[in-house]
Design an enzyme around this catalytic site. Structure first.
Site, PDB file in Angstrom:
ATOM      1  N   GLY A 246       0.810  -1.225   0.000  1.00  0.00           N
ATOM      2  CA  GLY A 246       0.000   0.000   0.000  1.00  0.00           C
ATOM      3  C   GLY A 246       0.835   1.262   0.000  1.00  0.00           C
ATOM      4  O   GLY A 246       2.059   1.225   0.100  1.00  0.00           O
TER       5      GLY A 246
ATOM      6  N   GLY B   3       2.538   3.597   1.579  1.00  0.00           N
ATOM      7  CA  GLY B   3       3.073   3.803   2.918  1.00  0.00           C
ATOM      8  C   GLY B   3       3.520   5.228   3.141  1.00  0.00           C
ATOM      9  O   GLY B   3       3.668   5.680   4.278  1.00  0.00           O
TER      10      GLY B   3
ATOM     11  N   LYS C 120       4.362  12.359  -2.403  1.00  0.00           N
ATOM     12  CA  LYS C 120       5.189  11.244  -1.911  1.00  0.00           C
ATOM     13  C   LYS C 120       6.094  11.789  -0.813  1.00  0.00           C
ATOM     14  O   LYS C 120       6.825  12.751  -1.034  1.00  0.00           O
ATOM     15  CB  LYS C 120       6.017  10.656  -3.058  1.00  0.00           C
TER      16      LYS C 120
ATOM     17  N   GLY D 247       6.881   7.050   6.649  1.00  0.00           N
ATOM     18  CA  GLY D 247       6.011   7.788   5.730  1.00  0.00           C
ATOM     19  C   GLY D 247       6.685   8.984   5.068  1.00  0.00           C
ATOM     20  O   GLY D 247       6.026   9.775   4.401  1.00  0.00           O
TER      21      GLY D 247
ATOM     22  N   ARG E  59       3.606  13.819  -7.441  1.00  0.00           N
ATOM     23  CA  ARG E  59       3.561  13.027  -8.676  1.00  0.00           C
ATOM     24  C   ARG E  59       2.196  13.188  -9.327  1.00  0.00           C
ATOM     25  O   ARG E  59       1.192  13.376  -8.640  1.00  0.00           O
ATOM     26  CB  ARG E  59       3.790  11.546  -8.379  1.00  0.00           C
TER      27      ARG E  59
ATOM     28  N   ARG F  19      -1.785  -0.243  -9.537  1.00  0.00           N
ATOM     29  CA  ARG F  19      -0.649  -1.125  -9.837  1.00  0.00           C
ATOM     30  C   ARG F  19      -1.115  -2.567 -10.009  1.00  0.00           C
ATOM     31  O   ARG F  19      -2.237  -2.903  -9.623  1.00  0.00           O
ATOM     32  CB  ARG F  19       0.338  -1.081  -8.655  1.00  0.00           C
TER      33      ARG F  19
ATOM     34  N   ASP G  69       4.277  -4.323  -7.144  1.00  0.00           N
ATOM     35  CA  ASP G  69       3.653  -3.107  -6.595  1.00  0.00           C
ATOM     36  C   ASP G  69       4.194  -1.864  -7.280  1.00  0.00           C
ATOM     37  O   ASP G  69       3.675  -0.769  -7.086  1.00  0.00           O
ATOM     38  CB  ASP G  69       3.880  -3.011  -5.076  1.00  0.00           C
ATOM     39  N   ASN G  70       5.242  -2.032  -8.082  1.00  0.00           N
ATOM     40  CA  ASN G  70       5.805  -0.893  -8.803  1.00  0.00           C
ATOM     41  C   ASN G  70       5.511  -0.972 -10.296  1.00  0.00           C
ATOM     42  O   ASN G  70       6.212  -0.376 -11.112  1.00  0.00           O
ATOM     43  CB  ASN G  70       7.314  -0.817  -8.566  1.00  0.00           C
TER      44      ASN G  70
ATOM     45  N   ASP H  44       7.441   4.846  -9.640  1.00  0.00           N
ATOM     46  CA  ASP H  44       8.263   4.598  -8.448  1.00  0.00           C
ATOM     47  C   ASP H  44       9.753   4.605  -8.760  1.00  0.00           C
ATOM     48  O   ASP H  44      10.403   3.564  -8.814  1.00  0.00           O
ATOM     49  CB  ASP H  44       7.866   3.286  -7.759  1.00  0.00           C
TER      50      ASP H  44
END
Ligand code: AMP
Ligand code: MG
Length: 521
Positions: A100, A102, A122, A135, A192, A199, A269-270, A279
């Site tokens: 997720g 983060g 981000k 985070g 971003r 994803r 996840d990327n 990412d």
């Protein structure tokens, strides 16, 4: 500042009912509402006017107090409901469970000129997905992400964009090389921008929990919003969706191979379902052509994400996506066929891309052999990929093979190494290449013009980003701006930036940040 907010993801998809910002497993939800952390002394240090224009913003907006507040998390945009997305992923080949956002917080979706963009901070603080981390993001990795997103866009590589780069004014503790030497670094935030941040892992998380209802909701949302050419209503729609994601992913990887980009962390996840590079972590650019190279020290022993393996890893990741979508189709065959086709399609598109790098107009049966010999020859001695292909455009059909070898001489890291065996290998390859050039009708000038549109002169080499980072850490952002401006026209000669058309300097060969990067960011 006027943004036309048109949220859909956080309106149409299921939300996590819990609104406390504590770390947890989030089930049956695509996201959790969360508010960005208030930065102590926010400061915008660079912004992209081009990206701002996509959103309907102008130069004055970028300089406004409101812009600073919104894009550093100090203030929440009126009418917006920020959220962090829930996804899982396969990291380095193993299922990692829930990951997720983060440290990413989606502020809002904005519509402008009939295009829709998600704005995502981000490094804006903890979310329910922060697991054991803070985070936050540091200045070095944020500069790298901001510059590279825009550099990739101008190279013609599908990518998420970057609107702004800011300092939070807070200090962040990081152990750069994971060797027990943590130190405080400047905290930073990047905004971003992408049509979507969904994803492969966004589907995998539901599949891992056997939650077919939500796989379907998310797939329907993705198709409706990003693949409107697909008609929903049949199982075939999900097969079409998978094929579309596969084709876009393939296209993206061919571009990476073209410009010598190594992503470094191709975990599922990327991987964007829109086939966008996403990412930017420990990525890098091939300097000496070496298919085994990866910039990521975390991956040093297996080199799973090395340059030469990117096409195979993309396929492996697509296989995971196929597994996640399978419950919507319940038939393996269409997925197997699509995955099978990837291999042949990749070979074909890769070869066509290499022809364009070589300036060849016609396709001949043995082009893959010519290409393989070239690759083997490039690896005989350290040869700078970017400089080699850029100089290759200066070859003239009538040149002797000796003269051709001299044309690319500046690409060799050790020019003295080009003797005897290596020299003979180059002469043999140029002999074949010359034969190909002579058989084609286009003139040297025409070929050069075309080659210079696919072989960039300027790429964001790691040492360049590191120089900008070193200056920025001292409070000087001139080099960030200079690189940003130069990378807007990577194919143009831009003689004023000639000093950046150079091989990696020797001091950068083994320096942290230049040749070695960890996932610490
Ligand atoms: P990455 O390797 O950057 O794609 O990150 C993998 C996962 O770790 C994602 O779920 C990120 O959101 C999370 N992550 C990475 N760095 C941090 C951080 N500093 N704080 C919270 N989560 C993080
Ligand atoms: Mg990630």
């Amino acid at each position: 500042m006027n943004l036309n907010i048109k949220d859909s993801f956080n309106k149409e998809l299921p939300a996590d009912p819990i609104q406390e910002n504590d770390r947890r497993q989030v089930t049956e939800a695509c996201f959790s509402f969360v508010t960005p952390r208030i930065p102590s002394k926010p400061e915008i240090i660079h912004s992209s006017l081009e990206v701002a224009k996509l959103l309907g913003l102008n130069e004055a907006d970028l300089k406004s107090e409101t812009f600073k507040q919104i894009f550093t998390g100090a203030k929440v945009l009126e009418g917006s409901n920020p959220y962090a997305m829930c996804y899982g992923g396969h990291q380095f080949g193993s299922w990692a469970g829930q990951l997720g956002d983060g440290r990413a917080i989606n502020l809002a979706e904005v519509e402008h000129d009939s295009n829709s963009w998600v704005l995502q901070l981000k490094g804006a603080g903890e979310t329910p997905y922060s697991r054991s981390a803070d985070g936050l993001a540091v200045l070095r990795s944020s500069i790298r992400e901001h510059l590279c997103s825009e550099a990739m866009y101008h190279l013609g590589v599908p990518t998420t964009r970057s609107l702004s780069l800011s300092l939070s004014g807070d200090q962040v503790m990081r152990d750069v090389m994971y060797d027990g030497n943590p130190a405080l670094e400047k905290g930073a935030i990047v905004c971003r921008v992408s049509p979507s941040f969904i994803r492969f892992g966004s589907f995998e998380i539901f599949a891992s929990r056997k939650d077919t209802t939500n796989i379907k909701k998310l797939a329907d949302y993705a198709i409706k919003n990003f693949f409107p050419e697909i008609n929903l209503g049949t199982k075939g729609a999900y097969v079409e969706f998978f094929n579309a994601v596969l084709n876009r992913t393939l296209e993206m990887v061919v571009h990476w191979q073209r410009v010598g980009f190594v992503h470094g962390v191709m975990n599922t996840d990327n991987m964007s379902i829109l086939g966008l590079t996403i990412d930017y972590g420990p990525y890098g650019w091939l300097e000496n052509y070496d298919e085994e190279w990866t910039p990521n020290t975390t991956d040093r022993s297996n080199r799973r994400y090395r340059y030469g393996n990117q096409p195979q890893v993309a396929l492996w990741n697509l296989f995971q996506l196929a597994n996640a979508l399978y419950p919507l189709v319940e038939e393996p065959k269409p997925f197997e066929e699509a995955l099978e086709k990837y291999k042949a399609d990749y070979e074909e598109q890769y070869l066509q891309m290499m022809r364009s790098k070589l300036g060849l107009e016609t396709a001949l049966d043995n082009d893959s052999i010519i290409n393989q010999i070239l690759i083997d020859t490039l690896a005989l001695t350290e040869t700078d990929m970017t400089i080699f292909f850029r100089l290759l455009a200066n070859v003239q059909k009538d040149d002797t093979v000796e003269a051709m070898t001299r044309v690319v001489q500046d690409a060799f890291y050790d020019e003295k190494a080009i003797k005897e065996g290596v020299l003979e290998s180059w002469k043999s390859w140029f002999k074949i290449y010359k034969g190909r050039l002579v058989s084609e009708t286009q003139s040297d000038a025409e070929r050069k013009a075309k080659m210079n549109l696919v072989n960039p002169k300027y790429v964001l080499r790691n040492y360049m980003a590191q120089l900008a980072i070193d200056e920025a850490n001292k409070g000087n952002y001139d080099l960030v701006s200079e690189l940003y401006n130069m990378l807007k026209n990577p194919y143009a000669e831009q003689t004023e930036y000639q000093k950046w058309f150079a091989k990696r300097p020797e001091w950068a060969r083994n320096k942290v940040g230049c040749s070695m990067l960890s996932c610490s960011s």
